[in-house]
Design a protein around this motif. Sequence first.
Motif, mmCIF file in Angstrom:
data_model
loop_
_atom_site.group_PDB
_atom_site.id
_atom_site.type_symbol
_atom_site.label_atom_id
_atom_site.label_comp_id
_atom_site.label_asym_id
_atom_site.label_seq_id
_atom_site.Cartn_x
_atom_site.Cartn_y
_atom_site.Cartn_z
ATOM 1 N N SER A 116 -42.352 33.598 -37.527
ATOM 2 C CA SER A 116 -41.668 33.605 -38.674
ATOM 3 C C SER A 116 -41.153 34.770 -39.503
ATOM 4 O O SER A 116 -40.560 34.838 -40.351
ATOM 5 C CB SER A 116 -42.423 32.887 -39.684
ATOM 6 O OG SER A 116 -43.743 33.668 -39.853
ATOM 7 N N TRP A 171 -32.184 30.006 -46.256
ATOM 8 C CA TRP A 171 -32.744 29.512 -44.868
ATOM 9 C C TRP A 171 -31.584 28.732 -44.392
ATOM 10 O O TRP A 171 -31.608 28.718 -43.135
ATOM 11 C CB TRP A 171 -33.838 28.514 -45.299
ATOM 12 C CG TRP A 171 -34.956 29.173 -46.040
ATOM 13 C CD1 TRP A 171 -35.201 28.962 -47.129
ATOM 14 C CD2 TRP A 171 -35.611 30.612 -45.736
ATOM 15 N NE1 TRP A 171 -36.345 29.678 -47.736
ATOM 16 C CE2 TRP A 171 -36.380 30.958 -46.703
ATOM 17 C CE3 TRP A 171 -35.578 31.161 -44.646
ATOM 18 C CZ2 TRP A 171 -37.435 31.680 -46.850
ATOM 19 C CZ3 TRP A 171 -36.450 32.612 -44.452
ATOM 20 C CH2 TRP A 171 -37.166 32.648 -45.827
ATOM 21 N N PRO A 265 -37.911 25.256 -41.834
ATOM 22 C CA PRO A 265 -38.369 24.927 -40.569
ATOM 23 C C PRO A 265 -37.466 24.838 -39.191
ATOM 24 O O PRO A 265 -37.782 25.219 -38.167
ATOM 25 C CB PRO A 265 -39.002 23.479 -40.893
ATOM 26 C CG PRO A 265 -39.217 23.352 -42.104
ATOM 27 C CD PRO A 265 -38.358 24.096 -42.598
ATOM 28 N N ARG A 269 -37.486 27.174 -36.187
ATOM 29 C CA ARG A 269 -37.732 26.412 -34.969
ATOM 30 C C ARG A 269 -36.418 26.927 -34.186
ATOM 31 O O ARG A 269 -36.523 27.046 -32.863
ATOM 32 C CB ARG A 269 -37.349 24.955 -35.123
ATOM 33 C CG ARG A 269 -37.753 24.130 -33.859
ATOM 34 C CD ARG A 269 -37.752 22.747 -33.997
ATOM 35 N NE ARG A 269 -38.712 22.313 -35.156
ATOM 36 C CZ ARG A 269 -38.647 21.691 -36.066
ATOM 37 N NH1 ARG A 269 -37.536 21.542 -36.671
ATOM 38 N NH2 ARG A 269 -39.913 21.692 -36.707
#
Length: 276
Positions: A116, A171, A265, A269
């Motif tokens: 991360s 993000w 996420p 990923r």
Amino acid sequence: MTALELHARPGRERNRAYWALADSWNVTRRSLTHYRRQPIAIIWQLGFPIISVLLYGYVFGSAMKVPGGGDYREFLMPGMFATTMTMGFMNTAMAVVTDAGKGVIDRFRSMPMAPSAVSAGRGVADLVVACAELTILALTALAIGWRAGGSPWEAVGAFGLLLLLRFSLIWVGVWLGLLVPDAESAGGLYAIAFPVTMISSALVAPSLMPGWLGTVAAWNPVSSTVTASRELFGNPVASGGTWVEEHALLMAMVWPLVITLVFLPLAVRRFQRLSR
């Protein structure tokens, strides 16, 4: 499981959290160092919003009307704040795809660092830059006569909502930057960025748009942040009376949360699944 293993597990978890934070900080510091060594990048990011304020405020401002009355520059500035925060995801995407093209991302993946850290470090760095952009833009707005009519705490809350929107869109930028193959393809993302910002309440009240387009603009997450910040700043709002406009403060917090829950996420990923 032995008693020794049970005792050691909390220590391992704390150690893992420490290194995740340390790795994220190193990525953040690296990103900010690039701005110091390449000042033209930060000049462009800070200069473009200023030019936009002057363009819309002075060139188009005299021809624009605010439903229900009010000064258009007072109406405009919260919209320009939100537009700048929204368009920032393009800077994030370009930075990520540039690193990927130069092999920096592959180097990160080959190192024993937290998965991360790249996304988190990029996010913190972009949030710092966003604070600088918002500060410069607010000073420019004050110079041209804009004022926040609400209380100081309400103004702080409005700026907080703007940064919350920017945080969530970081993000999106990281995910898109890892998704597109090269910088040339990333440039095409402006075809997404402009409709997102223009079909909103940032520059024009949705009630002045054609019916279907006004509905799309009212439900745009950017519009919720714009309307909520106008309310907190004490600037003209020009609400069309729809549910989402009447509950703009609530939706200005819900939309960024939803965007973050979806794209954070996805970004992590995507980084984990990149081919070596």
